[in-house]
Motif scaffolding. Structure first.
Motif, mmCIF file in Angstrom:
data_model
loop_
_atom_site.group_PDB
_atom_site.id
_atom_site.type_symbol
_atom_site.label_atom_id
_atom_site.label_comp_id
_atom_site.label_asym_id
_atom_site.label_seq_id
_atom_site.Cartn_x
_atom_site.Cartn_y
_atom_site.Cartn_z
ATOM 1 N N HIS A 105 0.870 -1.194 0.000
ATOM 2 C CA HIS A 105 0.000 0.000 0.000
ATOM 3 C C HIS A 105 0.895 1.228 0.000
ATOM 4 N N ARG A 106 1.365 1.548 -1.163
ATOM 5 C CA ARG A 106 2.331 2.634 -1.240
ATOM 6 C C ARG A 106 1.942 3.570 -2.377
ATOM 7 N N ASP A 107 2.495 4.754 -2.302
ATOM 8 C CA ASP A 107 2.262 5.736 -3.342
ATOM 9 C C ASP A 107 3.403 5.595 -4.332
ATOM 10 N N PHE A 108 3.114 5.100 -5.521
ATOM 11 C CA PHE A 108 4.181 4.708 -6.426
ATOM 12 C C PHE A 108 3.938 5.314 -7.799
ATOM 13 N N TYR A 109 4.971 5.882 -8.355
ATOM 14 C CA TYR A 109 4.736 6.649 -9.586
ATOM 15 C C TYR A 109 4.410 5.783 -10.793
ATOM 16 N N LEU B 229 -0.645 3.040 -12.118
ATOM 17 C CA LEU B 229 -1.374 3.801 -13.151
ATOM 18 C C LEU B 229 -2.373 4.798 -12.557
ATOM 19 N N ARG B 230 -2.702 4.616 -11.290
ATOM 20 C CA ARG B 230 -3.540 5.643 -10.660
ATOM 21 C C ARG B 230 -2.782 6.969 -10.588
ATOM 22 N N ASN B 231 -1.451 6.870 -10.569
ATOM 23 C CA ASN B 231 -0.628 8.077 -10.447
ATOM 24 C C ASN B 231 -0.092 8.573 -11.779
ATOM 25 N N ALA B 232 -0.779 8.228 -12.867
ATOM 26 C CA ALA B 232 -0.266 8.631 -14.191
ATOM 27 C C ALA B 232 -0.177 10.160 -14.307
ATOM 28 N N GLY B 233 -0.904 10.833 -13.428
ATOM 29 C CA GLY B 233 -0.840 12.300 -13.428
ATOM 30 C C GLY B 233 0.580 12.808 -13.189
ATOM 31 N N ILE B 234 1.391 12.012 -12.477
ATOM 32 C CA ILE B 234 2.777 12.440 -12.222
ATOM 33 C C ILE B 234 3.546 12.460 -13.549
ATOM 34 N N ALA B 235 3.331 11.426 -14.339
ATOM 35 C CA ALA B 235 4.020 11.357 -15.636
ATOM 36 C C ALA B 235 3.552 12.502 -16.538
ATOM 37 N N TRP C 240 -7.597 8.745 -19.644
ATOM 38 C CA TRP C 240 -7.219 8.192 -18.319
ATOM 39 C C TRP C 240 -7.937 8.964 -17.216
ATOM 40 N N GLU C 241 -8.023 10.269 -17.404
ATOM 41 C CA GLU C 241 -8.654 11.134 -16.405
ATOM 42 C C GLU C 241 -10.114 10.745 -16.131
ATOM 43 N N LYS C 242 -10.748 10.164 -17.148
ATOM 44 C CA LYS C 242 -12.185 9.833 -17.010
ATOM 45 C C LYS C 242 -12.420 8.531 -16.234
ATOM 46 N N ILE C 243 -11.357 7.785 -15.949
ATOM 47 C CA ILE C 243 -11.557 6.473 -15.303
ATOM 48 C C ILE C 243 -12.168 6.639 -13.918
ATOM 49 N N GLY D 109 9.932 -5.487 -8.453
ATOM 50 C CA GLY D 109 10.245 -4.164 -7.922
ATOM 51 C C GLY D 109 9.159 -3.114 -8.114
ATOM 52 N N ASP D 110 8.143 -3.419 -8.904
ATOM 53 C CA ASP D 110 7.077 -2.441 -9.131
ATOM 54 C C ASP D 110 5.759 -2.862 -8.472
ATOM 55 N N VAL D 111 5.847 -3.868 -7.608
ATOM 56 C CA VAL D 111 4.617 -4.387 -6.987
ATOM 57 C C VAL D 111 3.904 -3.282 -6.218
ATOM 58 N N VAL D 112 2.593 -3.287 -6.312
ATOM 59 C CA VAL D 112 1.808 -2.257 -5.628
ATOM 60 C C VAL D 112 0.384 -2.779 -5.444
ATOM 61 N N HIS D 113 -0.293 -2.255 -4.448
ATOM 62 C CA HIS D 113 -1.713 -2.559 -4.295
ATOM 63 C C HIS D 113 -2.457 -1.534 -5.130
ATOM 64 N N SER D 114 -3.126 -2.015 -6.192
ATOM 65 C CA SER D 114 -3.797 -1.071 -7.101
ATOM 66 C C SER D 114 -4.962 -1.781 -7.775
#
Ligand SMILES: Cc1ncc(COP(=O)(O)O)c(C=O)c1O
Length: 783
Positions: free
Chosen positions: A154-158, A161-167, A189-192, A230-235
């Motif tokens: 449960h981490r905030d990871f760039y 894909l929920r954080n695509a706004g960072i990209a 993506w924004e509409k999801i 290395g990219d595992v995340v709860h999403s």
């Protein structure tokens, strides 16, 4: 939040070897492997055993590495057909150790076993089985991970894909002419609506360098491992598949078609929800967009890191290609891959109830037309092997062989619509597609079958075949097989015992000569030499009647799903030819890969007909038929009278015909028919052991018959039993129907996308229905 590549460890190969020796007491060579944030070395011991030494970024926490180790161990213990690296403990028994680099920065270290295999990226071509194995692997992984949890996920990871706004923040670093392209996808993506999606721990990085493949021959390659946790995340769970798709579609001539193979296989194991299917494409493209944005940012920061650019050029090429597609198109393909109605909003119906439709039919349609099932089905949509009823119920279609490559296949729909929107005329104009289609069709047929006539139905094809045969031989008579059906025109009714001997029929015309159906189950000849015996009946008829032709279905459909006995056509064709007649193979039901082992059913008999007639599956529902014959016969027919067919061979039909051939090839449907047909037949044969009602199970590929009998000795046909069984199967959402002179044969000839899971559905439901049936029969002694 973006783990800076500046914090990536800087360990020399010598230092790596020292770490290995000191911590793990392992000696070996250390070769650096590419990595974005960490440092990895391939370790090879003198005995050949290999490992990966993983030195983590200074920002990586112990907990997160613990999550990775636990996740690999968890998955290794589940029903996932993949290999997982094992964690090698240090000499003091730790799965995770600490080291200091030359700058005195602390890094965590792990040693994992090495898994052999080729990278997916370096193992083209990516054939259907490989793509399907990737879909299955991801689905099994996701299904297992539903039960896995770890606080560090449960981490905030760039890269989540929920954080695509960072990209998206880095769009400004992209070349001017490409910014809009990416913006358009980020807007989607924004509409999801993330609340509609399921969440779980996901691998989140099944990119084409993290997927391992094994198998020498392209047709045998399978995914064997998915590396790098290395990219595992709860999403959102669907992001895992989306990430994989982003790489699957790189460098593909038909990227969406390739992705659909992965999606279909995934869905079969771990069903996607409709909401997930509808965001899948957007998420996959978003991943590509993130990739190019982060690469732009990191290239700015560390211009020398090659790994960052590995997938950049193909990603741009792909994004440009995808930007030419209508936004909704890939989603329609994915919906189809999951058997969902292709259009989210179905076109509106008149709103009449089923009973109103029945009454209206009675008033407006000829009453010689029947309707299937006691309570007729009101079907409003089709997708893949499914039909959707007006009440929303989904039925598994096991009988409509016309929808050969799948109901409403989006590629067929698109080809038809595009050609319709461009031009539709007739064959008196020159047209590329007409020639291309005839060339493609004849290339699939043995020589000397080289001349094509395009028509609009199977009946028309057989009607024309009759004219060709008569023109070539200057004779009138025809030999047909008992129980056969060749079409609905006057001449074809006269040529179809199924009709002229049935209700309303006028009996066998003088120019038609019936031979017995070569039925090795209930016919006169049943042994190994049955083919020769039945062929003798053709020989006799040929000697006595000077036939123009012998018409024979390459496997008998209406006659009861009968597979011709070995040697039958070979000997029968020889006899007919010796008597001066020609041989017509009616492949209207059986062609285009249904037989599994061969593309045409007649090939299973080792013969080459003089005329082949095609229909039903040829256009996947578009009215199309074809007659293919030799130049010699075609020349005999060219006696001065023109053969013109207004609609036959029009550009739309040719476009449809062509795309059907493409799909059969690209989706390897003939092979699927072979494998799934065999699997289904074995399952049905198993049922036969348990249910005395099943007298015979027969078939080739996905052309299968189940014959019901009351007594296995006398073979008394179960004339009234098959229909109610079909009704009950329909109530359970499985569509079947009956055939054969006694209506006691259940026919199975589904769209060729039929899967093993579908076969299991048929078998388990039929088993329940039969058990229920037998119990009732025993208690009431009547059926
Ligand atoms: C073996 C065979 N030939 C020809 C036809 C006639 O085809 P159509 O209905 O397209 O005219 C059929 C139709 O069921 C058939 O089964």
């Amino acid at each position: 939040m973006i783990a800076s590549v500046r914090k990536a460890p800087r360990i020399t190969q010598d230092a790596a070897r020292r770490i290995l020796s000191e911590l793990y007491e392992i000696e070996g060579s250390a070769v650096p492997l590419p990595s974005e944030r960490d440092q990895n070395f391939l370790i090879t011991r003198p005995d050949g055993n290999k490992f990966v030494l993983k030195i983590a970024n200074t920002e990586e926490s112990f907990d997160f590495l613990d999550l990775q180790n636990r996740m690999m161990q968890f998955l290794a213990g589940r029903k996932v057909d993949l290999e997982f690296p094992r964690v090698v403990a240090t000499k003091s028994g730790d799965g995770i150790a600490r080291i200091k680099d030359e700058d005195d920065r602390e890094h965590f270290v792990r040693l994992l076993t090495w898994l052999d295999g080729e990278c997916f990226a370096e193992a083209p071509p990516h054939r259907r089985k490989l793509l399907a194995s990737l879909g299955r692997a991801l689905a099994q992984m996701d299904a297992a991970l539903v039960e896995f949890s770890h606080p560090a996920a449960h981490r905030d990871f760039y890269w989540d894909l929920r954080n695509a706004g960072i990209a998206r923040e880095f769009i400004g670093l992209l070349p001017d002419d490409r910014r809009n392209l990416v913006k358009r996808f980020f807007a989607e993506w924004e509409k999801i609506d993330w609340r509609r999606l399921r969440f779980s721990v996901i691998h989140n990085d099944a990119n084409d360098y993290n997927i391992l493949v094994r198998g020498r021959e392209p047709s045998k390659r399978r995914v064997t491992a998915i590396l790098d946790y290395g990219d595992v995340v709860h999403s959102a769970t669907v992001c895992n598949l989306a990430v994989a798709l982003a790489y699957v579609i790189l460098d593909k001539p038909n990227p969406i078609g390739a992705a659909a193979q992965v999606v279909a296989a995934y869905h079969e194991i771990h069903a996607l929800t409709e909401a997930e299917v509808d965001v899948l494409y957007t998420l996959a493209v978003t991943r590509l967009c993130c990739s190019v944005c982060y690469a732009a940012r990191q290239t700015r920061d560390v211009p020398s890191n090659e790994y960052l650019n590995i997938s950049n050029a193909p990603a741009w090429a792909l994004l440009e290609k995808l930007s030419t597609l209508a936004l909704e198109w890939p989603t329609q393909v994915f919906r189809y891959a999951c058997g969902l109605p292709v259009l989210k909003e179905a076109p509106s119906q008149s709103g009449r109830t089923s009973s109103e439709l029945v009454s209206a039919r009675k008033e407006r349609l000829g009453s010689s037309l029947s309707v299937s099932y006691q309570t007729p089905l009101h079907i409003v949509a089709g997708s893949r092997q499914y039909l959707y009823a007006a009440d929303g119920r989904r039925c598994l279609d096991c009988v409509n062989n016309v929808a050969h490559v799948g109901h409403s296949h989006p590629f067929v729909v698109r080809a038809a619509a595009e050609q319709m929107a461009t031009l539709n005329t007739n064959t008196r104009y020159l047209h590329d597609k007409l020639i291309e289609y005839c060339e493609r069709l004849t290339a699939l047929l043995p020589q000397p079958l080289s001349v094509v006539y395009l028509v609009n139905s199977g009946s028309e094809a057989n009607e024309l075949a009759l004219r060709l045969a008569r023109a070539h031989t200057a004779r009138e008579d025809v030999i047909v097989v008992d129980g056969a059906y060749h079409g609905n025109t006057s001449a074809m009714i006269d040529l179809s015992p199924y009709k002229f001997d049935g209700p309303g029929g006028r009996g066998c015309p003088a120019w038609v000569h019936k031979v017995p159906a070569p039925d090795v189950y209930r016919g006169e000849h049943r042994g190994a030499d049955a083919g020769a015996h039945y062929a003798q009946t053709v020989d006799d008829a040929a000697r006595q009647n000077n036939p123009a032709a012998f018409f024979c279905e390459s496997a008998l459909s209406c006659g009861g799903q009968i597979i011709l006995p070995p040697g039958y056509l070979k000997q029968a064709f020889a006899a007919v030819r010796a008597a001066g007649g020609i041989c017509v193979a009616d492949e209207v039901q059986t062609g285009f890969g249904r037989a599994g082992s061969k593309f045409w059913m007649f090939e299973t008999q080792g013969v080459v007909p003089d005329i082949v007639t095609l229909g039903k599956p040829i256009g996947n529902g578009h009215p199309l038929g074809a007659v293919i014959t030799t130049r010699e016969i075609a020349d005999s027919f060219a006696n001065g009278m023109e053969y013109f067919n207004t609609f036959g061979g029009n550009p739309v039909s040719c476009a449809v015909g062509l795309v059907v051939l493409d799909v059969i090839r690209d989706e390897e449907l003939q092979q699927n028919a072979l494998e799934v047909g065999q699997y289904l037949k074995e399952g049905l044969s198993q049922l036969q052991q348990e249910h005395p009602l099943i007298g015979d199970v027969r078939g080739l590929g996905l052309f299968i018959g189940i014959e019901f009998v009351r007594d296995r000795e006398t073979l008394e046909p179960a004339e009234t039993e098959a229909a109610p069984i079909v009704e009950r199967m329909k109530e359970r959402g499985v569509l079947l129907s009956t055939d054969g002179p006694f209506h006691n044969v259940i026919k199975i000839k589904p769209p060729l996308v039929f899967s093993r899971t579908d076969a299991d559905v048929v078998i388990s439901n039929l088993s329940s229905v039969l058990k229920d049936f037998e119990t009732r029969f025993q208690s009431t002694n009547c059926l």
